[in-house]
Design an enzyme around this catalytic site. Structure first.
Site, short mmCIF file in Angstrom:
data_model
loop_
_atom_site.label_atom_id
_atom_site.label_comp_id
_atom_site.label_asym_id
_atom_site.label_seq_id
_atom_site.Cartn_x
_atom_site.Cartn_y
_atom_site.Cartn_z
N ARG A 119 -43.92 62.58 -47.41
CA ARG A 119 -44.64 63.52 -48.26
C ARG A 119 -45.77 62.85 -49.05
NH1 ARG A 119 -42.12 68.60 -50.28
NH2 ARG A 119 -41.09 69.37 -48.44
N HIS A 170 -39.23 45.26 -45.49
CA HIS A 170 -40.05 44.87 -44.34
C HIS A 170 -41.42 45.52 -44.50
CE1 HIS A 170 -40.32 44.78 -39.61
NE2 HIS A 170 -41.39 44.26 -40.20
N ASP A 222 -36.05 49.79 -47.11
CA ASP A 222 -37.19 50.34 -46.35
C ASP A 222 -37.15 51.86 -46.23
OD1 ASP A 222 -37.96 47.76 -45.85
OD2 ASP A 222 -37.39 47.77 -43.74
N HIS A 223 -35.95 52.40 -45.95
CA HIS A 223 -35.91 53.82 -45.60
C HIS A 223 -35.97 54.76 -46.79
CE1 HIS A 223 -36.05 52.73 -41.55
NE2 HIS A 223 -34.97 52.00 -41.65
N GLY A 245 -29.36 47.95 -44.33
CA GLY A 245 -30.23 48.96 -44.92
C GLY A 245 -29.84 50.38 -44.54
N ASN A 300 -31.45 46.35 -47.81
CA ASN A 300 -32.80 46.66 -47.33
C ASN A 300 -33.14 48.11 -47.73
OD1 ASN A 300 -34.75 47.84 -45.52
ND2 ASN A 300 -34.64 45.99 -44.30
N HIS A 346 -28.67 43.88 -38.97
CA HIS A 346 -29.24 44.94 -38.14
C HIS A 346 -28.14 45.80 -37.54
CE1 HIS A 346 -32.01 47.31 -35.83
NE2 HIS A 346 -32.99 46.74 -36.48
N ARG A 377 -44.34 46.33 -42.71
CA ARG A 377 -44.81 46.37 -41.32
C ARG A 377 -46.33 46.44 -41.29
NH1 ARG A 377 -41.23 48.02 -37.18
NH2 ARG A 377 -43.15 48.55 -36.11
N GLU A 401 -31.64 34.37 -39.03
CA GLU A 401 -30.89 35.60 -39.24
C GLU A 401 -30.48 36.08 -37.85
OE1 GLU A 401 -32.46 38.73 -41.76
OE2 GLU A 401 -31.26 40.23 -40.68
N ARG A 446 -45.62 51.86 -42.16
CA ARG A 446 -44.97 53.17 -42.03
C ARG A 446 -43.98 53.46 -43.16
NH1 ARG A 446 -40.98 52.23 -36.91
NH2 ARG A 446 -42.92 51.75 -35.85
N GLU A 482 -39.36 40.71 -45.03
CA GLU A 482 -39.42 40.64 -43.57
C GLU A 482 -40.84 40.95 -43.14
OE1 GLU A 482 -36.70 43.56 -42.17
OE2 GLU A 482 -34.95 42.50 -42.91
N THR A 531 -37.36 50.73 -34.79
CA THR A 531 -36.94 49.67 -35.71
C THR A 531 -37.05 48.37 -34.94
OG1 THR A 531 -35.14 48.86 -37.13
CG2 THR A 531 -34.48 49.97 -35.11
N THR A 532 -36.88 47.23 -35.63
CA THR A 532 -37.01 45.94 -34.95
C THR A 532 -36.02 45.89 -33.78
OG1 THR A 532 -37.24 45.11 -37.21
CG2 THR A 532 -37.20 43.47 -35.46
N1 PXP Z 1 -32.50 42.40 -40.66
C1 PXP Z 1 -33.71 42.56 -40.09
C2 PXP Z 1 -34.47 41.34 -39.68
C3 PXP Z 1 -34.27 43.83 -39.91
O1 PXP Z 1 -35.49 43.96 -39.33
C4 PXP Z 1 -33.55 44.95 -40.36
C5 PXP Z 1 -34.16 46.32 -40.23
O2 PXP Z 1 -35.30 46.40 -41.00
C6 PXP Z 1 -32.30 44.76 -40.96
C7 PXP Z 1 -31.78 43.47 -41.08
C8 PXP Z 1 -31.48 45.90 -41.47
O3 PXP Z 1 -31.08 46.70 -40.42
P1 PXP Z 1 -30.41 48.13 -40.71
O4 PXP Z 1 -31.43 48.94 -41.43
O5 PXP Z 1 -30.07 48.63 -39.35
O6 PXP Z 1 -29.20 47.84 -41.57
#
Ligand code: PXP
Length: 237
Positions: free
Chosen positions: A17, A42, A8-9, A211, A6, A189, A44, A153, A48, A68, A98-99
């Site tokens: 920035r 994801h 996302d970050h 992620g 993942n 997660h 959102r 999941e 964000r 996601e 986070t979720t």
């Molecule tokens: N699975 C789902 C459904 C999530 O929402 C997330 C976080 O976006 C992850 C997995 C990954 O979680 P982490 O970033 O804590 O590894």
């Protein structure tokens, strides 16, 4: 067992920035080069981190993409345009970091369930595999099967936080139960370099989605080299 990374970050950092870098697409390429079996992001509703154009770019990359998203009509329309290989439906709250938990599939609120049911049908009709992010609980697994999801999941967050044998057992039981009633199983997660091993031993889980811990580690694996590269551009006195 496969690894979905993942990214996302990477986008979280970019959005602080509003620059072009770091680019989630480049992160996805690096993750694939490191052995990732697929990319997860994801989108959102509050945008964000990942932006809609990132999802289009990631889809063009040609790797297996798991999007996601919340089960809203607008997000379903978006997914039908992008056509990722998989959509994982997740709950979303505006103020969460986070979720926080899985979908509440046995909610008494009928509109909630009918939204999820309608999203599943539309996505599956378009050939998209649908996964539901749920807590590892018997009732949630049963509801996911009744809603005709392809995958669940399992939310590993409680195990990741407490590292308790009881939480690990819940994940194992939910995975077994899901397989017995015909669901395929992913998990994720909060998994990191320490707690992943026990989860990776659970039979029947096909993919772990990870992620934050990978991105947090990537910073330190790369910090020395990044500093050296900058130092080399600056004349020595
Ligand atoms: N699975 C789902 C459904 C999530 O929402 C997330 C976080 O976006 C992850 C997995 C990954 O979680 P982490 O970033 O804590 O590894």
């Amino acid at each position: 067992m496969r690894l979905g990374v993942n990214i996302d970050h990477i986008a979280t950092l970019r959005q602080t920035r509003l620059e072009a870098s770091p680019d989630p697409l480049a992160a996805a390429r690096a993750a694939l080069a490191g052995g990732a079996d697929g990319i997860v992001c994801h989108l959102r509703e509050d945008r964000r981190h990942i932006q809609p154009r990132d999802v289009y770019d990631l889809k063009k990359l040609g790797a297996r993409l798991d999007l996601e998203m919340a089960a809203t009509p607008a997000m379903v329309r978006f997914a039908l345009k992008v056509k990722p290989e998989m959509v994982t439906l997740v709950p979303e709250k505006r103020r969460e970091l986070t979720t926080e938990g899985g979908l509440n599939l046995n909610s008494k609120v009928k509109s909630q369930k009918s939204k999820i049911r309608s999203a599943i049908r539309k996505l599956q009709d378009a050939g998209i595999v649908v996964s539901l992010f749920i807590d590892p609980a018997k009732e949630q697994v049963e509801e996911a099967a009744a809603l005709t999801a392809d995958f669940v999941e399992l939310h590993t967050g409680a195990y990741a936080r407490k590292a308790s044998p009881r939480e690990l057992e819940k994940l194992g039981l939910a995975a077994r139960q899901a397989r017995m009633i015909g669901l395929r199983v992913n998990a994720g997660h909060g998994l990191d370099y320490h707690n992943v091993k026990n989860v990776a031993r659970i039979p029947g889980i096909e993919e772990l989605n990870i992620g934050f811990s990978i991105i947090a580690r990537a910073v330190f694996v790369g910090m020395k080299k990044a500093t050296e590269e900058m130092k080399n551009l600056i004349p020595h006195t």
